[in-house]
Design a protein around this motif. Structure first.
Motif, PDB file in Angstrom:
ATOM      1  N   VAL A  17       0.864  -1.175   0.000  1.00  0.00           N
ATOM      2  CA  VAL A  17       0.000   0.000   0.000  1.00  0.00           C
ATOM      3  C   VAL A  17       0.903   1.229   0.000  1.00  0.00           C
ATOM      4  N   LEU A  18       0.816   2.022  -1.065  1.00  0.00           N
ATOM      5  CA  LEU A  18       1.686   3.179  -1.252  1.00  0.00           C
ATOM      6  C   LEU A  18       0.929   4.450  -0.887  1.00  0.00           C
ATOM      7  N   VAL A  19       1.494   5.241   0.027  1.00  0.00           N
ATOM      8  CA  VAL A  19       0.845   6.457   0.513  1.00  0.00           C
ATOM      9  C   VAL A  19       1.729   7.654   0.164  1.00  0.00           C
ATOM     10  N   HIS A  20       1.226   8.517  -0.678  1.00  0.00           N
ATOM     11  CA  HIS A  20       2.011   9.660  -1.176  1.00  0.00           C
ATOM     12  C   HIS A  20       2.119  10.778  -0.143  1.00  0.00           C
ATOM     13  N   GLY A  21       2.915  11.770  -0.480  1.00  0.00           N
ATOM     14  CA  GLY A  21       3.171  12.881   0.421  1.00  0.00           C
ATOM     15  C   GLY A  21       2.275  14.075   0.190  1.00  0.00           C
ATOM     16  N   TRP A  22       2.537  15.123   0.975  1.00  0.00           N
ATOM     17  CA  TRP A  22       1.747  16.358   0.922  1.00  0.00           C
ATOM     18  C   TRP A  22       1.818  16.979  -0.465  1.00  0.00           C
ATOM     19  N   SER A  23       0.656  17.345  -0.982  1.00  0.00           N
ATOM     20  CA  SER A  23       0.478  18.060  -2.254  1.00  0.00           C
ATOM     21  C   SER A  23       0.758  17.206  -3.481  1.00  0.00           C
ATOM     22  N   GLN A  24       1.038  15.924  -3.296  1.00  0.00           N
ATOM     23  CA  GLN A  24       1.269  15.081  -4.455  1.00  0.00           C
ATOM     24  C   GLN A  24       0.095  14.120  -4.656  1.00  0.00           C
ATOM     25  N   SER A  25       0.292  13.022  -5.373  1.00  0.00           N
ATOM     26  CA  SER A  25      -0.809  12.113  -5.684  1.00  0.00           C
ATOM     27  C   SER A  25      -0.265  10.723  -5.919  1.00  0.00           C
ATOM     28  N   ARG A  26      -1.172   9.762  -6.092  1.00  0.00           N
ATOM     29  CA  ARG A  26      -0.739   8.401  -6.366  1.00  0.00           C
ATOM     30  C   ARG A  26       0.020   8.320  -7.687  1.00  0.00           C
ATOM     31  N   ALA A  27      -0.156   9.302  -8.587  1.00  0.00           N
ATOM     32  CA  ALA A  27       0.535   9.277  -9.875  1.00  0.00           C
ATOM     33  C   ALA A  27       2.048   9.372  -9.725  1.00  0.00           C
ATOM     34  N   THR A  28       2.536   9.892  -8.596  1.00  0.00           N
ATOM     35  CA  THR A  28       3.980   9.988  -8.411  1.00  0.00           C
ATOM     36  C   THR A  28       4.631   8.613  -8.312  1.00  0.00           C
ATOM     37  N   TRP A  29       3.827   7.581  -8.021  1.00  0.00           N
ATOM     38  CA  TRP A  29       4.353   6.219  -7.923  1.00  0.00           C
ATOM     39  C   TRP A  29       4.370   5.487  -9.272  1.00  0.00           C
ATOM     40  N   ARG A  36       0.966  -7.564  -5.268  1.00  0.00           N
ATOM     41  CA  ARG A  36      -0.174  -6.677  -5.454  1.00  0.00           C
ATOM     42  C   ARG A  36       0.206  -5.277  -4.971  1.00  0.00           C
ATOM     43  N   VAL A  37      -0.204  -4.249  -5.709  1.00  0.00           N
ATOM     44  CA  VAL A  37       0.125  -2.870  -5.346  1.00  0.00           C
ATOM     45  C   VAL A  37      -1.153  -2.038  -5.316  1.00  0.00           C
ATOM     46  N   VAL A  38      -1.385  -1.374  -4.193  1.00  0.00           N
ATOM     47  CA  VAL A  38      -2.511  -0.462  -4.042  1.00  0.00           C
ATOM     48  C   VAL A  38      -1.954   0.944  -3.839  1.00  0.00           C
ATOM     49  N   SER A  39      -2.408   1.882  -4.643  1.00  0.00           N
ATOM     50  CA  SER A  39      -2.068   3.293  -4.448  1.00  0.00           C
ATOM     51  C   SER A  39      -3.354   4.094  -4.535  1.00  0.00           C
ATOM     52  N   TYR A  40      -3.373   5.234  -3.883  1.00  0.00           N
ATOM     53  CA  TYR A  40      -4.591   6.039  -3.885  1.00  0.00           C
ATOM     54  C   TYR A  40      -4.254   7.498  -3.649  1.00  0.00           C
ATOM     55  N   ASP A  41      -5.173   8.363  -4.087  1.00  0.00           N
ATOM     56  CA  ASP A  41      -5.051   9.791  -3.802  1.00  0.00           C
ATOM     57  C   ASP A  41      -5.680  10.066  -2.447  1.00  0.00           C
ATOM     58  N   GLN A  42      -4.901  10.626  -1.540  1.00  0.00           N
ATOM     59  CA  GLN A  42      -5.462  10.981  -0.253  1.00  0.00           C
ATOM     60  C   GLN A  42      -6.475  12.118  -0.426  1.00  0.00           C
ATOM     61  N   ARG A  43      -7.366  12.250   0.529  1.00  0.00           N
ATOM     62  CA  ARG A  43      -8.371  13.315   0.442  1.00  0.00           C
ATOM     63  C   ARG A  43      -7.694  14.664   0.194  1.00  0.00           C
ATOM     64  N   GLY A  44      -8.337  15.474  -0.636  1.00  0.00           N
ATOM     65  CA  GLY A  44      -7.789  16.786  -0.950  1.00  0.00           C
ATOM     66  C   GLY A  44      -6.692  16.775  -1.989  1.00  0.00           C
ATOM     67  N   HIS A  45      -6.295  15.605  -2.473  1.00  0.00           N
ATOM     68  CA  HIS A  45      -5.178  15.462  -3.404  1.00  0.00           C
ATOM     69  C   HIS A  45      -5.634  14.761  -4.677  1.00  0.00           C
ATOM     70  N   GLY A  46      -4.892  15.001  -5.741  1.00  0.00           N
ATOM     71  CA  GLY A  46      -5.091  14.274  -6.987  1.00  0.00           C
ATOM     72  C   GLY A  46      -6.522  14.265  -7.464  1.00  0.00           C
ATOM     73  N   LEU A  47      -7.032  13.073  -7.777  1.00  0.00           N
ATOM     74  CA  LEU A  47      -8.379  12.919  -8.307  1.00  0.00           C
ATOM     75  C   LEU A  47      -9.407  12.617  -7.228  1.00  0.00           C
TER      76      LEU A  47
END
Length: 289
Positions: A27-39, A51-62
């Motif tokens: 499970v990949l968790v991105h940083g402040w102001s970024q998005s799952r697309a950085t992975w 298996r790889v799960v990535s997601y946009d945290q609330r307020g970020h990305g999509l």
């Protein structure tokens, strides 16, 4: 692509490559102001094995942009709810920058029972020298800001005309060798986060002190730093020294060792991460999702 709705009604954009024979889930968790697309540059190499799960945290990305929840504790709750929704009884957590703080908050509130391992990626355990710290204690943990500096910085990135300040902050986290189009890509992701909301989240993030969580982490841990990151590698060495049994990997400039090693040196990062995982026990009781 899928959407998960949190308990307070926020839709999160999720990517899931699906189960593999290894039984492991990252499970990949991105940083402040970024998005799952950085992975995206490193996911294909990882997904060949797990298996790889990535997601946009609330307020970020999509993901949705709510007015509420601009705090690390809520982001950790989102992570806890998402992994529960996916039926992940155990998983390997990779937290980049603020994403590592989300992981520390998860451990602080829920323990390590759901974690097979934890990768702390270029995040100090304290960002600001708080009143109960001496300057020396703050510095060794990685805190480089004081209260007035933090107030000014948060105000600058949250101002209505903050485009230049946000761009400068992002550029400071990357190596001098990063191509202009790569910087433009990351900045476009940055701009998807509303500035005012993001400033509130950044202040909450900066004011945390996770040092007392480190000795309580009882799963395999890899602490990652970068020689040319704006985060001093010494802070990552300090973190690794205070997590029982933790491993340390500092990427060189040639390996893409900025604040974003998985973006500037994805091959080196994937190799190191997969080697770390191969040396850990894996899913608990054969349950990885």
């Amino acid at each position: 692509m899928s959407t998960f709705t949190t308990s307070d009604g926020v839709d999160l954009d999720v990517r899931d490559t699906g189960p593999t024979a290894s039984g492991r889930t990252l499970v990949l968790v991105h940083g402040w102001s970024q998005s799952r697309a950085t992975w995206d540059r490193v996911v294909p190499s990882l997904a060949e094995h797990h298996r790889v799960v990535s997601y946009d945290q609330r307020g970020h990305g999509l993901s949705a942009k709510p007015d509420h929840g601009a705090r690390i504790a809520r982001l950790a709750t989102d992570l806890h709810e998402l992994t529960g929704h996916l039926g992940l009884s155990s998983y390997d957590l990779v937290g980049h920058s603020m994403g590592a703080s989300v992981g520390w908050s998860l451990v602080d509130n829920h323990g390590t029972g759901s974690l097979d391992s934890f990768v702390v990626l270029d995040q100090p355990s304290a960002c600001v020298v708080l009143p109960w710290m001496t300057p020396e204690q703050g510095a060794e943990a990685g805190a480089i800001l004081d209260f007035p500096t933090t107030e000014g910085f948060v105000g600058a990135v949250g101002a209505p005309d903050a485009r230049e300040a946000r761009h400068a902050f992002l550029a400071s986290m990357l190596s001098d060798a990063v191509p202009a189009d790569d910087l433009a890509h990351l900045f476009a992701e940055n701009l998807q986060m509303p500035g005012g909301w993001g400033a509130r989240l950044l202040l909450d993030h900066a004011m945390q002190d996770w040092r007392d969580v480190l000795p309580r982490i009882d799963v395999p841990v890899l602490v990652v730093g970068g020689e040319v990151s704006h985060v001093s590698p010494d802070s990552q060495r300090w973190t690794a020294a205070h997590v029982p049994g933790a491993q340390l990997r500092v990427f060189t400039a040639e390996e893409g060792g900025s604040h974003f090693p998985f973006f500037e040196g994805p091959e080196h990062f994937a190799t190191a991460l997969l080697a770390f995982l191969a040396d850990t026990p894996g899913p608990r009781a054969g349950q990885g999702g």
